[in-house]
Scaffold this active site. Structure first.
Site, PDB file in Angstrom:
ATOM      1  N   ASP A  97       0.751  -0.993  -0.015  1.00 28.06           N
ATOM      2  CA  ASP A  97       0.123   0.044  -0.159  1.00 28.06           C
ATOM      3  C   ASP A  97       0.890   1.107  -0.051  1.00 28.06           C
ATOM      4  O   ASP A  97       1.849   1.199   0.429  1.00 28.06           O
ATOM      5  CB  ASP A  97      -0.794  -0.020   1.345  1.00 28.06           C
ATOM      6  CG  ASP A  97      -1.940   0.534   1.112  1.00 28.06           C
ATOM      7  OD1 ASP A  97      -3.073   0.259   0.861  1.00 28.06           O
ATOM      8  OD2 ASP A  97      -2.039   2.048   0.965  1.00 28.06           O
ATOM      9  N   TYR A 114     -13.607   7.346 -13.699  1.00 29.95           N
ATOM     10  CA  TYR A 114     -13.926   6.044 -12.775  1.00 29.95           C
ATOM     11  C   TYR A 114     -14.480   5.022 -13.562  1.00 29.95           C
ATOM     12  O   TYR A 114     -14.227   3.986 -13.427  1.00 29.95           O
ATOM     13  CB  TYR A 114     -14.355   6.357 -11.309  1.00 29.95           C
ATOM     14  CG  TYR A 114     -14.450   5.332 -10.525  1.00 29.95           C
ATOM     15  CD1 TYR A 114     -13.270   4.834  -9.742  1.00 29.95           C
ATOM     16  CD2 TYR A 114     -15.677   4.410 -10.062  1.00 29.95           C
ATOM     17  CE1 TYR A 114     -13.367   3.521  -8.937  1.00 29.95           C
ATOM     18  CE2 TYR A 114     -15.650   3.519  -9.413  1.00 29.95           C
ATOM     19  CZ  TYR A 114     -14.439   3.096  -8.718  1.00 29.95           C
ATOM     20  OH  TYR A 114     -14.574   1.956  -7.840  1.00 29.95           O
ATOM     21  N   VAL A 144     -19.888  -0.212  -1.224  1.00 36.23           N
ATOM     22  CA  VAL A 144     -19.180  -0.660   0.020  1.00 36.23           C
ATOM     23  C   VAL A 144     -18.835   0.448   1.003  1.00 36.23           C
ATOM     24  O   VAL A 144     -18.283   1.371   0.593  1.00 36.23           O
ATOM     25  CB  VAL A 144     -17.873  -1.683  -0.391  1.00 36.23           C
ATOM     26  CG1 VAL A 144     -17.504  -2.305   0.838  1.00 36.23           C
ATOM     27  CG2 VAL A 144     -18.294  -2.372  -1.539  1.00 36.23           C
ATOM     28  N   ASP A 145     -19.195   0.044   2.047  1.00 35.63           N
ATOM     29  CA  ASP A 145     -18.888   1.149   3.309  1.00 35.63           C
ATOM     30  C   ASP A 145     -17.527   1.236   3.692  1.00 35.63           C
ATOM     31  O   ASP A 145     -17.134   0.391   4.390  1.00 35.63           O
ATOM     32  CB  ASP A 145     -19.933   0.870   4.571  1.00 35.63           C
ATOM     33  CG  ASP A 145     -19.861   2.121   5.465  1.00 35.63           C
ATOM     34  OD1 ASP A 145     -19.283   3.101   4.992  1.00 35.63           O
ATOM     35  OD2 ASP A 145     -20.565   2.010   6.541  1.00 35.63           O
TER      36      ASP A 145
HETATM   37  N1  LIG Z   1     -16.169   1.056  -1.788  1.00 35.69           N
HETATM   38  C1  LIG Z   1     -16.929   0.921  -2.899  1.00 35.69           C
HETATM   39  O1  LIG Z   1     -18.121   1.141  -2.860  1.00 35.69           O
HETATM   40  C2  LIG Z   1     -16.166   0.331  -4.187  1.00 35.69           C
HETATM   41  C3  LIG Z   1     -17.052  -0.388  -5.066  1.00 35.69           C
HETATM   42  C4  LIG Z   1     -16.710  -0.930  -6.210  1.00 35.69           C
HETATM   43  C5  LIG Z   1     -15.238  -1.225  -6.337  1.00 35.69           C
HETATM   44  N2  LIG Z   1     -14.520  -0.527  -5.341  1.00 35.69           N
HETATM   45  C6  LIG Z   1     -12.839  -0.681  -5.669  1.00 35.69           C
HETATM   46  O2  LIG Z   1     -12.229  -1.521  -4.522  1.00 35.69           O
HETATM   47  C7  LIG Z   1     -11.077  -1.220  -4.600  1.00 35.69           C
HETATM   48  C8  LIG Z   1     -10.765  -0.942  -3.078  1.00 35.69           C
HETATM   49  O3  LIG Z   1     -11.533   0.037  -2.569  1.00 35.69           O
HETATM   50  P1  LIG Z   1     -11.843   0.280  -1.006  1.00 35.69           P
HETATM   51  O4  LIG Z   1     -13.304   0.906  -1.075  1.00 35.69           O
HETATM   52  O5  LIG Z   1     -11.876  -0.852  -0.137  1.00 35.69           O
HETATM   53  O6  LIG Z   1     -11.108   1.770  -0.674  1.00 35.69           O
HETATM   54  P2  LIG Z   1     -10.200   2.141   0.594  1.00 35.69           P
HETATM   55  O7  LIG Z   1     -10.176   3.591   0.255  1.00 35.69           O
HETATM   56  O8  LIG Z   1     -10.812   1.678   1.846  1.00 35.69           O
HETATM   57  O9  LIG Z   1      -8.850   1.395   0.319  1.00 35.69           O
HETATM   58  C9  LIG Z   1      -8.026   1.859  -0.716  1.00 35.69           C
HETATM   59  C10 LIG Z   1      -6.448   1.619  -0.429  1.00 35.69           C
HETATM   60  O10 LIG Z   1      -5.727   1.600  -1.547  1.00 35.69           O
HETATM   61  C11 LIG Z   1      -4.510   2.362  -1.207  1.00 35.69           C
HETATM   62  N3  LIG Z   1      -3.962   3.061  -2.353  1.00 35.69           N
HETATM   63  C12 LIG Z   1      -4.325   4.199  -3.071  1.00 35.69           C
HETATM   64  N4  LIG Z   1      -3.704   4.403  -4.115  1.00 35.69           N
HETATM   65  C13 LIG Z   1      -2.713   3.460  -4.193  1.00 35.69           C
HETATM   66  C14 LIG Z   1      -1.734   3.483  -5.019  1.00 35.69           C
HETATM   67  N5  LIG Z   1      -1.396   4.362  -5.936  1.00 35.69           N
HETATM   68  N6  LIG Z   1      -0.676   2.557  -4.659  1.00 35.69           N
HETATM   69  C15 LIG Z   1      -1.242   1.682  -3.850  1.00 35.69           C
HETATM   70  N7  LIG Z   1      -2.042   1.899  -2.733  1.00 35.69           N
HETATM   71  C16 LIG Z   1      -2.840   2.795  -3.201  1.00 35.69           C
HETATM   72  C17 LIG Z   1      -4.955   3.294  -0.044  1.00 35.69           C
HETATM   73  O11 LIG Z   1      -3.789   3.948   0.560  1.00 35.69           O
HETATM   74  C18 LIG Z   1      -5.919   2.614   0.622  1.00 35.69           C
HETATM   75  O12 LIG Z   1      -5.303   2.003   1.541  1.00 35.69           O
HETATM   76  C19 LIG Z   1     -10.708  -0.028  -5.478  1.00 35.69           C
HETATM   77  O13 LIG Z   1     -10.167  -0.413  -6.594  1.00 35.69           O
HETATM   78  C20 LIG Z   1     -12.259   0.428  -5.644  1.00 35.69           C
HETATM   79  O14 LIG Z   1     -12.204   1.511  -6.580  1.00 35.69           O
HETATM   80  C21 LIG Z   1     -14.788   0.261  -4.148  1.00 35.69           C
END
Ligand SMILES: NC(=O)c1ccc[n+]([C@@H]2O[C@H](COP(=O)([O-])OP(=O)(O)OC[C@H]3O[C@@H](n4cnc5c(N)ncnc54)[C@H](O)[C@@H]3O)[C@@H](O)[C@H]2O)c1
Length: 259
Positions: free
Chosen positions: A37, A155, A188-189
């Site tokens: 990360d 996105y 997702v929360d």
């Molecule tokens: N939360 C949602 O509703 C949702 C829905 C669909 C898809 N997603 C996708 O799921 C994945 C995870 O999302 P989340 O909601 O758990 O997010 P989150 O923000 O809780 O976690 C994301 C993590 O990625 C890390 N990160 C960001 N940029 C980075 C980089 N350049 N290199 C390495 N690490 C990096 C951040 O430090 C963080 O720890 C993402 O790809 C997001 O697009 C999220």
């Protein structure tokens, strides 16, 4: 015995949200999990949690948008552990922006992490997986990649690209026994959605939490998602049960999108 016993798994963006939940789940199934990360302190906290449960993990600082860093992390894992069995391309960033206000730099930031970062870490991971003649690659797409949204163009496009890359890499790696699939969560929360909610609110004047609540009303299963909802599918796709499955993207979104 866990389904991932003695496997070496690399999960990006695993300091938070779904990445953290998958890291805990994989470790519980017997894998050694490398938490990679941008946020190294956060990654180390997840490592501590996993070790406290008696499971195995380590942390690495990684910005996936740097091709050099991605290659270095893969090389280090292979040198330290002898293999890389599972890659979860989970790190991702979002942006809520009206069409007319989008700048090329903002577009590039989203694509550098969500698309280019995913692609070139995958390229690096495919080197040992090809030599091993085995491996599992799991990409984090989104239901945003299934359908455009007026305020979410960069996105949505980046996640549609993730679905497409999953198909192409699956075909390239099929001769080497590497399965490549993707997961498409809904709402997702996580800290990510808190940011999205705020960005929507700044544009629409809606109070904090209101957009999240409104979008939640559309979920047929009656609730939004928590990070743990993704874990059973993520474990399945990393384990032997998925050996005859490749190039697929699975929705995990409570029934919002039918496919
Ligand atoms: N939360 C949602 O509703 C949702 C829905 C669909 C898809 N997603 C996708 O799921 C994945 C995870 O999302 P989340 O909601 O758990 O997010 P989150 O923000 O809780 O976690 C994301 C993590 O990625 C890390 N990160 C960001 N940029 C980075 C980089 N350049 N290199 C390495 N690490 C990096 C951040 O430090 C963080 O720890 C993402 O790809 C997001 O697009 C999220």
């Amino acid at each position: 015995m866990g389904t991932l016993d003695s496997k070496i798994a690399l999960i990006t963006g695993a300091a938070s949200g779904m990445g953290r939940a998958m890291a805990l789940g994989y470790a519980q199934e017997g894998a050694h999990v490398v938490i990679a990360d941008l946020n190294l302190d956060g990654a180390n906290t997840v490592v501590d949690e996993i070790r406290a449960a008696g499971d195995s993990a380590s942390a690495k600082s990684l910005n996936v948008s740097s091709t050099e860093e991605s290659k270095r992390v893969v090389d280090e894992i292979v040198a330290e552990h002898g293999s890389l069995d599972i890659l979860v391309n989970n790190a991702g960033v979002g942006l809520i922006k009206p069409l007319d206000e989008m700048t090329p730099d903002e577009w590039d930031r989203i694509f550098n992490v969500n698309v280019k970062g995913l692609m070139f870490l995958t390229q690096a991971a495919c080197v040992p997986m090809r030599e091993q003649n085995s491996g599992k690659i799991i990409n984090m797409a989104s239901i945003a990649g299934r359908r455009g949204e007026a305020l979410v163009s960069a996105y949505c496009a980046s996640k549609a690209a993730v679905i497409s890359i999953t198909q192409s890499v699956a075909l390239a790696m099929a001769p080497y026994g590497v399965n490549v699939n993707a997961m498409a969560p809904g709402i997702v929360d996580t800290p990510y959605w808190k940011q999205v909610d705020k960005q929507f609110g700044d544009l629409t004047g809606k109070a904090e939490g209101e957009t999240f609540k409104e979008k939640s009303a559309d979920v047929p299963l009656g609730r939004t998602s928590v990070p743990e909802d993704i874990v059973p599918l993520a474990v399945f796709l990393a384990g032997p049960g998925s050996n005859y499955i490749t190039a697929q993207t699975y929705n995990v979104e409570g029934g919002m999108v039918m496919s």
